[in-house]
Design a protein around this motif. Structure first.
Motif, mmCIF file in Angstrom:
data_model
loop_
_atom_site.group_PDB
_atom_site.id
_atom_site.type_symbol
_atom_site.label_atom_id
_atom_site.label_comp_id
_atom_site.label_asym_id
_atom_site.label_seq_id
_atom_site.Cartn_x
_atom_site.Cartn_y
_atom_site.Cartn_z
ATOM 1 N N GLY A 149 -12.160 -14.482 12.274
ATOM 2 C CA GLY A 149 -13.491 -14.123 12.909
ATOM 3 C C GLY A 149 -13.998 -13.894 11.901
ATOM 4 N N GLU A 150 -13.038 -13.095 11.129
ATOM 5 C CA GLU A 150 -13.788 -11.540 9.844
ATOM 6 C C GLU A 150 -13.495 -12.326 8.552
ATOM 7 O OE1 GLU A 150 -12.806 -7.570 10.541
ATOM 8 O OE2 GLU A 150 -13.236 -7.539 12.079
ATOM 9 N N ASN A 151 -14.977 -11.265 7.691
ATOM 10 C CA ASN A 151 -14.770 -12.244 6.189
ATOM 11 C C ASN A 151 -14.405 -11.709 5.383
ATOM 12 O OD1 ASN A 151 -15.625 -15.020 7.316
ATOM 13 N ND2 ASN A 151 -17.100 -14.476 6.601
ATOM 14 N N GLU A 152 -14.863 -10.244 6.096
ATOM 15 C CA GLU A 152 -14.098 -8.398 5.384
ATOM 16 C C GLU A 152 -12.771 -8.332 5.403
ATOM 17 O OE1 GLU A 152 -16.320 -6.713 2.858
ATOM 18 O OE2 GLU A 152 -16.908 -8.508 3.519
ATOM 19 N N PRO A 153 -12.028 -8.078 3.497
ATOM 20 C CA PRO A 153 -10.691 -7.629 3.807
ATOM 21 C C PRO A 153 -10.150 -5.912 5.072
ATOM 22 C CG PRO A 153 -11.156 -7.434 1.196
ATOM 23 C CD PRO A 153 -12.594 -8.537 2.696
ATOM 24 N N ASN A 154 -8.999 -6.401 4.888
ATOM 25 C CA ASN A 154 -8.691 -4.969 5.687
ATOM 26 C C ASN A 154 -7.450 -4.364 5.259
ATOM 27 O OD1 ASN A 154 -10.331 -3.983 8.537
ATOM 28 N ND2 ASN A 154 -10.030 -6.539 8.377
ATOM 29 N N ALA A 155 -6.921 -2.898 4.712
ATOM 30 C CA ALA A 155 -5.429 -2.607 4.688
ATOM 31 C C ALA A 155 -5.062 -1.257 4.861
ATOM 32 C CB ALA A 155 -5.807 -2.815 2.531
ATOM 33 N N TRP A 156 -4.198 -0.866 4.802
ATOM 34 C CA TRP A 156 -4.281 0.190 5.338
ATOM 35 C C TRP A 156 -4.796 1.092 6.587
ATOM 36 C CZ3 TRP A 156 -7.109 1.102 -0.095
ATOM 37 C CH2 TRP A 156 -5.884 1.157 -1.169
ATOM 38 N N VAL A 157 -4.661 0.221 7.958
ATOM 39 C CA VAL A 157 -5.152 0.249 9.338
ATOM 40 C C VAL A 157 -3.493 0.198 10.417
ATOM 41 C CG1 VAL A 157 -7.261 0.463 8.548
ATOM 42 C CG2 VAL A 157 -6.375 -1.577 9.652
ATOM 43 N N ASN A 158 -4.039 0.322 11.669
ATOM 44 C CA ASN A 158 -3.035 0.395 12.304
ATOM 45 C C ASN A 158 -1.890 -0.096 11.357
ATOM 46 O OD1 ASN A 158 -5.813 -0.093 13.810
ATOM 47 N ND2 ASN A 158 -5.520 -2.277 12.898
ATOM 48 N N ASN A 159 -1.639 -1.294 11.597
ATOM 49 C CA ASN A 159 0.833 -1.200 11.679
ATOM 50 C C ASN A 159 0.425 -2.058 10.108
ATOM 51 O OD1 ASN A 159 1.507 0.355 13.736
ATOM 52 N ND2 ASN A 159 1.752 -1.591 14.969
ATOM 53 N N ALA A 160 -0.254 -1.757 8.851
ATOM 54 C CA ALA A 160 -0.237 -2.193 7.837
ATOM 55 C C ALA A 160 1.167 -0.989 7.311
ATOM 56 C CB ALA A 160 -1.511 -2.068 7.152
ATOM 57 N N GLY A 161 2.024 -2.084 6.224
ATOM 58 C CA GLY A 161 2.734 -0.900 5.223
ATOM 59 C C GLY A 161 3.607 -2.093 4.554
ATOM 60 N N ILE A 162 4.346 -1.195 3.492
ATOM 61 C CA ILE A 162 4.892 -2.202 2.700
ATOM 62 C C ILE A 162 6.219 -1.315 2.435
ATOM 63 C CG2 ILE A 162 5.241 -3.169 0.645
ATOM 64 C CD1 ILE A 162 2.018 -2.897 -0.163
ATOM 65 N N VAL A 163 8.212 -2.504 2.806
ATOM 66 C CA VAL A 163 8.665 -2.439 2.022
ATOM 67 C C VAL A 163 8.879 -2.247 0.891
ATOM 68 C CG1 VAL A 163 10.920 -2.609 2.743
ATOM 69 C CG2 VAL A 163 9.292 -1.875 4.444
ATOM 70 N N ILE A 164 9.657 -1.920 -0.268
ATOM 71 C CA ILE A 164 9.438 -2.054 -1.413
ATOM 72 C C ILE A 164 11.159 -2.790 -1.745
ATOM 73 C CG2 ILE A 164 9.572 -1.243 -4.010
ATOM 74 C CD1 ILE A 164 6.653 0.252 -2.793
#
Length: 155
Positions: free
Chosen positions: A108-123
């Motif tokens: 229901g949202e149009n704005e992108p989110n990053a780096w909040v709650n359980n966001a992360g990357i395994v490289i």
């Protein structure tokens, strides 16, 4: 109850940390030269959320050029972009830093989110020029299969 990945990034001041045996980062960085080509290749997108890959060169002071033109921080949305996205890096000087991270939109949202709650990357480093990024979006539990893509930097 375990801490959210974003809380762990606050504690480490944005530095990578180990989570359940995996090194988790906020994003991917690599050195690039003016005119160097990079290709993003979508491997899988496993989430009900709209997900994307955001790119910048020299903290948005440089540009990337792709089929649609040049941009300072394009977002390639998985539901619109082709499975392979080639682009060329244009740092402010001859050499610069490429940064790549995952973004998503909550329902229901149009704005992108990053780096909040359980966001992360395994490289996962495959070779000197090839890396696979396993991304957990910030929605729900940690799941590094939410978005998986390959980054290939031409030498």
């Amino acid at each position: 109850m375990s801490k959210a990945l974003s809380e762990m990034f606050i504690e480490t001041q944005g530095k990578p940390f180990e989570h359940e045996g995996k090194l988790v980062s906020m994003g991917f960085t690599a050195s690039v030269s003016k005119g160097q080509q990079v290709t993003l290749e979508l491997i899988s997108a496993n989430s009900e959320l709209e997900q994307g890959i955001e790119v910048s060169v020299d903290s948005r002071k440089g540009e990337v050029e792709f089929s649609e033109g040049k941009a300072k921080r394009p977002i390639f949305w998985t539901n619109f972009a082709p499975n392979e996205i080639p682009f060329v890096c244009y740092p402010k000087k001859q050499d610069g830093i490429l940064r790549i991270w995952n973004v998503w939109c909550y329902p229901g949202e149009n704005e992108p989110n990053a780096w909040v709650n359980n966001a992360g990357i395994v490289i996962e480093q495959i070779s000197n020029c090839e890396t696979i990024l396993h991304c957990s979006n910030g929605y729900g539990d940690v799941d590094f299969s939410n978005l998986v893509f390959r980054v290939t930097i031409q030498s």
